[in-house]
Design a protein around this motif. Structure first.
Motif, PDB file in Angstrom:
ATOM      1  N   ASP A 129       0.839  -1.189   0.000  1.00 13.64           N
ATOM      2  CA  ASP A 129       0.000   0.000   0.000  1.00 13.64           C
ATOM      3  C   ASP A 129       0.876   1.242   0.000  1.00 13.64           C
ATOM      4  N   HIS A 130       0.778   2.055  -1.047  1.00 11.41           N
ATOM      5  CA  HIS A 130       1.621   3.229  -1.163  1.00 11.41           C
ATOM      6  C   HIS A 130       0.854   4.521  -0.873  1.00 11.41           C
ATOM      7  N   ARG A 131      -0.290   4.411  -0.219  1.00  6.37           N
ATOM      8  CA  ARG A 131      -1.018   5.628   0.115  1.00  6.37           C
ATOM      9  C   ARG A 131      -0.290   6.400   1.210  1.00  6.37           C
ATOM     10  N   ASP A 132      -0.639   7.682   1.292  1.00 10.01           N
ATOM     11  CA  ASP A 132      -0.051   8.534   2.330  1.00 10.01           C
ATOM     12  C   ASP A 132       1.465   8.557   2.250  1.00 10.01           C
ATOM     13  N   LEU A 133       1.961   9.141   1.194  1.00  4.68           N
ATOM     14  CA  LEU A 133       3.402   9.224   0.982  1.00  4.68           C
ATOM     15  C   LEU A 133       3.907  10.635   1.227  1.00  4.68           C
ATOM     16  N   SER A 171      -0.703   7.171 -10.238  1.00  4.05           N
ATOM     17  CA  SER A 171      -1.351   8.483 -10.294  1.00  4.05           C
ATOM     18  C   SER A 171      -2.428   8.666  -9.232  1.00  4.05           C
ATOM     19  N   ASN A 172      -2.899   7.571  -8.636  1.00  9.81           N
ATOM     20  CA  ASN A 172      -3.964   7.660  -7.634  1.00  9.81           C
ATOM     21  C   ASN A 172      -3.428   7.785  -6.204  1.00  9.81           C
TER      22      ASN A 172
END
Length: 222
Positions: free
Chosen positions: A2-6, A39-40
């Motif tokens: 999970d690469h969210r919140d970078l 991109s998301n």
């Protein structure tokens, strides 16, 4: 993963002695560098104003620092809490000097020292101080002829096998220890290395030894 919140850091990075100007993406949850993002992905940009990001220093043998010794015992809860506070303070100071992780190293000691401090010096994951990668137990399974600064009265061997490690370090030492340094020529040492390294992922390091390279060190490596 999970690469969210970078975090995105527009900055310069060093590669093969050459500075590279490139965005650096770090996962906010794990603190790990992410090579690419889609991109998301939600990204928070932090501008470091052309600062240079470089890897931190690692110290895998450090017996203490800033006047603080890791090999201690506690007489009461107050003494233990004082040790914890001073230990965390040294870890904050290490980070200020660019050291991001260490293996807190306990010199050759009697069993009480290990039982008091191993769990405190165990692995951590922090954002405001240096981390412990696990404890380095340096001794007490050493040759008396290569004692260095270690107190020889603490030395012992492994004639009763793996139980010798439990007797000295405690029953659950494996969960806290990352490196063990010992002299492979000591009685019983070569027999415990496979269990120590394969089952527990502990690195066996040769030190304070009279072993010959061709015989004992070669066998320990195998």
């Amino acid at each position: 993963g999970d690469h969210r919140d970078l975090h995105s850091f527009p900055t310069r990075r060093s590669s093969d002695l050459e500075l590279i100007k490139k965005d650096l993406y770090i996962n906010k949850s794990t603190g790990l560098i992410v090579e690419s993002v889609d991109s998301n992905t939600e990204i928070e940009t932090i501008d470091l104003n052309e600062a240079i990001i470089s890897p931190g220093f690692l110290d895998i043998q450090i017996n203490g620092c800033f006047g603080f010794d890791y090999s201690q015992t506690f007489d009461d809860k107050q003494t233990k809490n004082k040790f914890i506070d001073e230990y965390n303070e040294t870890m904050k100071k290490l980070l200020q000097h660019g050291v991001t992780s260490i293996c807190p190293t306990i010199t050759s000691s009697f069993s009480r020292v290990y039982r008091d401090v191993l769990s405190i010096l165990s692995r951590t994951r922090n954002h405001n101080q240096a981390d412990s990668l696990g404890v380095h137990v340096e001794g007490p399974f050493f040759s008396p002829y290569k004692k260095g600064c270690h107190p020889p009265e603490t030395f012992t061997n492994m004639s009763n096998g793996y139980d010798a490690l439990y007797d000295r370090y405690g029953k659950d030492f494996e969960k806290d220890v990352a490196i063990m340094t010992a002299a492979p020529e000591l009685d019983g040492c070569l027999d415990i290395i496979p269990k120590l390294t394969e089952n527990n992922k502990i690195v066996f390091s040769i030190g304070h030894t009279m072993a010959s390279f061709d015989i004992e060190i070669g066998r320990a490596h195998v």
